[in-house]
Design a protein around this motif. Structure first.
Motif: not given
Length: 201
Positions: A6-30
Motif C-alpha cells: 500500500d505504501l509503495r502504491i501511495l508513493r507511486t501515485k504521489q510521484s505521478i501527481r507531482k509530475a503532472f502538476y509540474e508539467l501543467i505549469q511548464e507546458k499546459g495540460y493539453e
C-alpha cells in the motif's frame, strides 16, 4: 507485507501527481503526454495505467480528491446566523489559504497563468459560494438586504478568488493570518478606508 504494498502504491501515485502538476505549469495540460508524465515520475507507461485510465482520468481524480478535502475543511468552519458575517469570511479565507499552503504545486497548476484549468476554478468557487450561502437560517438577516443577494454572493466570491489567485501567484507574500485579516477588513470597510485613504466628500 500488505502495508508495504500500500505504501509503495501511495508513493507511486504521489510521484505521478507531482509530475503532472509540474508539467501543467511548464507546458499546459493539453500538451502533456502520458510518456511525459511517466518520464518525469520515473516510472514506465504500464505503471501509469495501473492507477489511471488516461490523462483526463488523472486530472479528474486530482481535482475531485483535493476539492473534496477543501470542502470538508470549509464545511467545518464555524457558522453564523448572518451568512455574510465578516468573521465567517475571514475564517473561510484562512481555511482555504491553509489548504493551499499544503498543496501549493497543485493550486498553482490549476489556477494560475495561461495553463490554468477552468473547471477547477468553477468548482472551487461553488464550494465558497455554498458555504457563504448555506450557513445560518436562510430566513434570518437577508430580508432587509438593499441589493440582490445573488449579486452580493457573486461579488464576495469574485473578490475571494481574486485574493486567492494573487496570494498564490506572488508566492504567498502575506501570512495566512494577515491575508485573511486584510481581506475581511477590505470587505468590511471598503477598499479605500481599509487602506487608510481619506476620501473627501
Amino acid at each position: 507485507m500488505h502495508k508495504k504494498t500500500d505504501l509503495r502504491i501511495l508513493r507511486t501515485k504521489q510521484s505521478i501527481r507531482k509530475a503532472f502538476y509540474e508539467l501543467i505549469q511548464e507546458k499546459g495540460y493539453e500538451s502533456i503526454t502520458i510518456q511525459d508524465i511517466a518520464d518525469r515520475a520515473i516510472i514506465n507507461r504500464n505503471t501509469f495505467y495501473l492507477h489511471y485510465q488516461n490523462k483526463p482520468d488523472l486530472l479528474e481524480t486530482c481535482i475531485n480528491e483535493l476539492l473534496s478535502e477543501l470542502k470538508d475543511a470549509v464545511v467545518l468552519c464555524p457558522v453564523s446566523m448572518n451568512p455574510f458575517s465578516i468573521s465567517i469570511l475571514e475564517t473561510v479565507m484562512k481555511t482555504v489559504l491553509e489548504h493551499i499552503s499544503c498543496n501549493k504545486t497543485f493550486y498553482y497548476a490549476m489556477l494560475i497563468e495561461e495553463n490554468r484549468i477552468y473547471q477547477f476554478r468553477a468548482k472551487m468557487e461553488n464550494i465558497i459560494k455554498d458555504k457563504l450561502n448555506g450557513v445560518g437560517d436562510p430566513s434570518q438577516g437577508q430580508s432587509h438586504l438593499a441589493i440582490s443577494k445573488e449579486l452580493l454572493l457573486e461579488y464576495l466570491v469574485s473578490a475571494f478568488m481574486g485574493v486567492v489567485n494573487w496570494w498564490i501567484k506572488n508566492d504567498q507574500p502575506l501570512s495566512v493570518e494577515e491575508a485573511s485579516s486584510q481581506f475581511s477588513r477590505i470587505v468590511s470597510y471598503g477598499h479605500l478606508k481599509a487602506a487608510g485613504i481619506l476620501v473627501e466628500e
